[in-house]
Design a protein around this motif. Structure first.
Motif, PDB file in Angstrom:
ATOM      1  N   SER A   1       0.831  -1.205   0.000  1.00 37.41           N
ATOM      2  CA  SER A   1       0.000   0.000   0.000  1.00 37.41           C
ATOM      3  C   SER A   1       0.868   1.258   0.000  1.00 37.41           C
ATOM      4  O   SER A   1       2.027   1.231   0.436  1.00 37.41           O
ATOM      5  CB  SER A   1      -0.910   0.020   1.228  1.00 37.41           C
ATOM      6  OG  SER A   1      -0.128   0.289   2.372  1.00 37.41           O
ATOM      7  N   ALA A   2       0.267   2.368  -0.472  1.00 37.24           N
ATOM      8  CA  ALA A   2       1.005   3.637  -0.508  1.00 37.24           C
ATOM      9  C   ALA A   2       1.407   4.034   0.913  1.00 37.24           C
ATOM     10  O   ALA A   2       2.499   4.553   1.146  1.00 37.24           O
ATOM     11  CB  ALA A   2       0.141   4.717  -1.146  1.00 37.24           C
ATOM     12  N   GLN A   3       0.522   3.734   1.871  1.00 35.32           N
ATOM     13  CA  GLN A   3       0.814   4.087   3.268  1.00 35.32           C
ATOM     14  C   GLN A   3       2.027   3.306   3.781  1.00 35.32           C
ATOM     15  O   GLN A   3       2.930   3.860   4.417  1.00 35.32           O
ATOM     16  CB  GLN A   3      -0.425   3.814   4.138  1.00 35.32           C
ATOM     17  CG  GLN A   3      -0.263   4.233   5.588  1.00 35.32           C
ATOM     18  CD  GLN A   3       0.149   5.698   5.723  1.00 35.32           C
ATOM     19  OE1 GLN A   3      -0.444   6.579   5.101  1.00 35.32           O
ATOM     20  NE2 GLN A   3       1.202   5.958   6.495  1.00 35.32           N
ATOM     21  N   ALA A   4       2.061   2.006   3.458  1.00 37.50           N
ATOM     22  CA  ALA A   4       3.187   1.168   3.899  1.00 37.50           C
ATOM     23  C   ALA A   4       4.485   1.642   3.240  1.00 37.50           C
ATOM     24  O   ALA A   4       5.542   1.688   3.876  1.00 37.50           O
ATOM     25  CB  ALA A   4       2.927  -0.296   3.560  1.00 37.50           C
ATOM     26  N   THR A   5       4.403   2.030   1.967  1.00 36.35           N
ATOM     27  CA  THR A   5       5.588   2.527   1.253  1.00 36.35           C
ATOM     28  C   THR A   5       6.085   3.817   1.904  1.00 36.35           C
ATOM     29  O   THR A   5       7.286   4.003   2.114  1.00 36.35           O
ATOM     30  CB  THR A   5       5.251   2.790  -0.227  1.00 36.35           C
ATOM     31  OG1 THR A   5       4.700   1.600  -0.776  1.00 36.35           O
ATOM     32  CG2 THR A   5       6.476   3.187  -1.019  1.00 36.35           C
ATOM     33  N   ALA A   6       5.140   4.707   2.231  1.00 34.19           N
ATOM     34  CA  ALA A   6       5.516   5.989   2.851  1.00 34.19           C
ATOM     35  C   ALA A   6       6.207   5.746   4.185  1.00 34.19           C
ATOM     36  O   ALA A   6       7.239   6.362   4.492  1.00 34.19           O
ATOM     37  CB  ALA A   6       4.265   6.844   3.047  1.00 34.19           C
ATOM     38  N   THR A   7       5.679   4.814   4.957  1.00 31.93           N
ATOM     39  CA  THR A   7       6.262   4.525   6.276  1.00 31.93           C
ATOM     40  C   THR A   7       7.666   3.948   6.118  1.00 31.93           C
ATOM     41  O   THR A   7       8.605   4.372   6.786  1.00 31.93           O
ATOM     42  CB  THR A   7       5.355   3.515   7.037  1.00 31.93           C
ATOM     43  OG1 THR A   7       4.040   4.040   7.015  1.00 31.93           O
ATOM     44  CG2 THR A   7       5.825   3.299   8.456  1.00 31.93           C
ATOM     45  N   GLU A   8       7.821   3.000   5.183  1.00 28.02           N
ATOM     46  CA  GLU A   8       9.132   2.352   4.964  1.00 28.02           C
ATOM     47  C   GLU A   8      10.163   3.382   4.510  1.00 28.02           C
ATOM     48  O   GLU A   8      11.284   3.447   5.012  1.00 28.02           O
ATOM     49  CB  GLU A   8       8.975   1.236   3.918  1.00 28.02           C
ATOM     50  CG  GLU A   8      10.249   0.496   3.540  1.00 28.02           C
ATOM     51  CD  GLU A   8      10.992   1.073   2.331  1.00 28.02           C
ATOM     52  OE1 GLU A   8      12.203   1.319   2.454  1.00 28.02           O
ATOM     53  OE2 GLU A   8      10.367   1.283   1.279  1.00 28.02           O
ATOM     54  N   LEU A   9       9.752   4.213   3.540  1.00 23.58           N
ATOM     55  CA  LEU A   9      10.686   5.188   2.973  1.00 23.58           C
ATOM     56  C   LEU A   9      11.153   6.197   4.028  1.00 23.58           C
ATOM     57  O   LEU A   9      12.348   6.466   4.162  1.00 23.58           O
ATOM     58  CB  LEU A   9       9.970   5.902   1.821  1.00 23.58           C
ATOM     59  CG  LEU A   9      10.841   6.516   0.772  1.00 23.58           C
ATOM     60  CD1 LEU A   9      10.770   5.686  -0.499  1.00 23.58           C
ATOM     61  CD2 LEU A   9      10.361   7.903   0.466  1.00 23.58           C
ATOM     62  N   SER A  10      10.199   6.710   4.810  1.00 21.06           N
ATOM     63  CA  SER A  10      10.625   7.732   5.756  1.00 21.06           C
ATOM     64  C   SER A  10      11.397   7.109   6.919  1.00 21.06           C
ATOM     65  O   SER A  10      12.351   7.701   7.424  1.00 21.06           O
ATOM     66  CB  SER A  10       9.453   8.604   6.197  1.00 21.06           C
ATOM     67  OG  SER A  10       8.887   8.116   7.331  1.00 21.06           O
ATOM     68  N   PHE A  11      11.059   5.869   7.292  1.00 24.26           N
ATOM     69  CA  PHE A  11      11.824   5.184   8.346  1.00 24.26           C
ATOM     70  C   PHE A  11      13.268   4.973   7.877  1.00 24.26           C
ATOM     71  O   PHE A  11      14.226   5.267   8.592  1.00 24.26           O
ATOM     72  CB  PHE A  11      11.167   3.825   8.665  1.00 24.26           C
ATOM     73  CG  PHE A  11      11.955   3.004   9.644  1.00 24.26           C
ATOM     74  CD1 PHE A  11      11.975   3.322  10.997  1.00 24.26           C
ATOM     75  CD2 PHE A  11      12.708   1.906   9.211  1.00 24.26           C
ATOM     76  CE1 PHE A  11      12.727   2.561  11.901  1.00 24.26           C
ATOM     77  CE2 PHE A  11      13.452   1.153  10.110  1.00 24.26           C
ATOM     78  CZ  PHE A  11      13.456   1.488  11.457  1.00 24.26           C
ATOM     79  N   ARG A  12      13.423   4.504   6.635  1.00 26.18           N
ATOM     80  CA  ARG A  12      14.770   4.199   6.143  1.00 26.18           C
ATOM     81  C   ARG A  12      15.595   5.488   5.986  1.00 26.18           C
ATOM     82  O   ARG A  12      16.765   5.526   6.352  1.00 26.18           O
ATOM     83  CB  ARG A  12      14.678   3.446   4.815  1.00 26.18           C
ATOM     84  CG  ARG A  12      15.962   2.729   4.476  1.00 26.18           C
ATOM     85  CD  ARG A  12      15.682   1.463   3.714  1.00 26.18           C
ATOM     86  NE  ARG A  12      15.034   1.732   2.446  1.00 26.18           N
ATOM     87  CZ  ARG A  12      15.685   1.858   1.303  1.00 26.18           C
ATOM     88  NH1 ARG A  12      17.002   1.786   1.282  1.00 26.18           N
ATOM     89  NH2 ARG A  12      15.039   2.060   0.184  1.00 26.18           N
ATOM     90  N   ASP A  13      14.962   6.543   5.467  1.00 32.35           N
ATOM     91  CA  ASP A  13      15.700   7.809   5.350  1.00 32.35           C
ATOM     92  C   ASP A  13      16.164   8.285   6.725  1.00 32.35           C
ATOM     93  O   ASP A  13      17.290   8.758   6.886  1.00 32.35           O
ATOM     94  CB  ASP A  13      14.815   8.891   4.705  1.00 32.35           C
ATOM     95  CG  ASP A  13      14.753   8.764   3.181  1.00 32.35           C
ATOM     96  OD1 ASP A  13      15.552   7.982   2.607  1.00 32.35           O
ATOM     97  OD2 ASP A  13      13.911   9.434   2.571  1.00 32.35           O
ATOM     98  N   THR A  14      15.280   8.170   7.722  1.00 33.07           N
ATOM     99  CA  THR A  14      15.645   8.630   9.066  1.00 33.07           C
ATOM    100  C   THR A  14      16.837   7.827   9.584  1.00 33.07           C
ATOM    101  O   THR A  14      17.798   8.395  10.119  1.00 33.07           O
ATOM    102  CB  THR A  14      14.447   8.454  10.036  1.00 33.07           C
ATOM    103  OG1 THR A  14      13.327   9.056   9.430  1.00 33.07           O
ATOM    104  CG2 THR A  14      14.707   9.080  11.377  1.00 33.07           C
ATOM    105  N   GLN A  15      16.782   6.497   9.407  1.00 32.92           N
ATOM    106  CA  GLN A  15      17.888   5.644   9.860  1.00 32.92           C
ATOM    107  C   GLN A  15      19.177   6.008   9.123  1.00 32.92           C
ATOM    108  O   GLN A  15      20.230   6.173   9.723  1.00 32.92           O
ATOM    109  CB  GLN A  15      17.601   4.164   9.543  1.00 32.92           C
ATOM    110  CG  GLN A  15      16.406   3.589  10.225  1.00 32.92           C
ATOM    111  CD  GLN A  15      16.712   3.348  11.682  1.00 32.92           C
ATOM    112  OE1 GLN A  15      16.315   4.138  12.529  1.00 32.92           O
ATOM    113  NE2 GLN A  15      17.440   2.303  11.976  1.00 32.92           N
ATOM    114  N   ASP A  16      19.083   6.094   7.779  1.00 31.31           N
ATOM    115  CA  ASP A  16      20.279   6.308   6.959  1.00 31.31           C
ATOM    116  C   ASP A  16      20.869   7.706   7.171  1.00 31.31           C
ATOM    117  O   ASP A  16      22.087   7.886   7.085  1.00 31.31           O
ATOM    118  CB  ASP A  16      19.943   6.097   5.477  1.00 31.31           C
ATOM    119  CG  ASP A  16      19.585   4.634   5.166  1.00 31.31           C
ATOM    120  OD1 ASP A  16      19.985   3.752   5.940  1.00 31.31           O
ATOM    121  OD2 ASP A  16      18.905   4.394   4.159  1.00 31.31           O
ATOM    122  N   LEU A  17      19.993   8.684   7.485  1.00 36.13           N
ATOM    123  CA  LEU A  17      20.494  10.054   7.679  1.00 36.13           C
ATOM    124  C   LEU A  17      21.332  10.189   8.943  1.00 36.13           C
ATOM    125  O   LEU A  17      22.088  11.142   9.102  1.00 36.13           O
ATOM    126  CB  LEU A  17      19.318  11.042   7.717  1.00 36.13           C
ATOM    127  CG  LEU A  17      18.834  11.499   6.341  1.00 36.13           C
ATOM    128  CD1 LEU A  17      17.484  12.199   6.434  1.00 36.13           C
ATOM    129  CD2 LEU A  17      19.858  12.423   5.667  1.00 36.13           C
TER     130      LEU A  17
END
Ligand code: DC
Length: 226
Positions: free
Chosen positions: A171-187
């Motif tokens: 789902s778009a919601q799951a994608t949004a959550t994954e993307l922002s979680f990963r960016d936060t971790q990687d940043l």
């Protein structure tokens, strides 16, 4: 490449979903350059940890596993593959269970040190006139002296919608959550949202794929005499 010709290194950084990988690969194809996908190496290590039952939350176990980590990634844009030992993991490393643990291996300094050296060796071994290297820390750590240094960005909304189009059944919601979680971790490890000095930003929010490739190819050609 003749001994006299200077190799053209193009460094491209950017967040998840910015289109870096596909844009870099197509730009390399058009320019006749090699292409190095550094994120795929972090993913290959994450895949291998899962495959071998190595706990990615135990840095010392992941570090110990580097000694026997056999991997290879195709740098010819027309023949892209990712292998770990005898396994072809080109598709498997994109699966959500790999994506969800890749940040934990990528944040281990020893893992980064090991892979950065490997990335530089691969650049040095390329026999083409140039190589496009893409990731998160290429403009700043792996190849800060690269002839062309680009930060490829897009709005979070655009990145989520591109990533959703790539992933079926999520789902778009799951994608949004994954993307922002990963960016936060990687940043926490490296800043790939702000261009370092001398780095050109390409914002692809309002560009389609071809226009983005064109923008990269134009920058490379503008930097090259003849
Ligand atoms: O670009 P990608 O989504 O395939 O990258 C996978 C992960 O690897 C990403 O979560 C961050 C990490 N990475 C990194 O830390 N440094 C790089 N040069 C490339 C990727």
């Amino acid at each position: 490449m003749s001994a006299a010709a200077e190799q053209i290194v193009v460094a491209i950084d950017g967040p998840a979903g910015s289109g870096k990988s596909s844009v870099s690969r197509e730009a390399a194809r058009q320019l006749g350059f090699d292409y190095q996908d550094t994120g795929a190496a972090y993913r290959a290590l994450a895949w291998r940890c899962i495959h071998e039952g190595i706990d990615t939350l135990e840095p010392s176990d992941v570090i110990d596993s580097l000694d026997s980590f056999e991997w290879s990634i195709g740098i010819n844009p027309a023949d892209y593959f990712v292998r770990v030992g005898s396994h072809d993991v080109t598709e498997a490393i994109r699966e959500p269970h790999v994506t969800s643990v890749v940040s934990s291996v990528a944040r281990i300094p020893e893992v980064r040190g090991y892979l950065v050296e490997q990335f530089r060796a691969i650049i040095a071994q390329s026999t083409q006139r140039g190589i496009i290297v893409e990731g998160r820390d290429i403009t700043t750590v792996v190849a800060p002296q690269a002839r062309v240094r680009i930060l490829l960005t897009a709005s979070e909304e655009a990145r989520i919608s591109r990533r959703s189009a790539e992933l079926t059944g999520v789902s778009a919601q799951a994608t949004a959550t994954e993307l922002s979680f990963r960016d936060t971790q990687d940043l926490r490890v490296v800043d790939f949202m702000n261009a370092a000095d001398g780095v050109t930003t390409i914002d692809s929010t309002d560009l389609d794929f071809e226009q983005t490739v064109h923008a990269v190819v134009d920058l490379v050609q503008a930097s090259t005499p003849d």
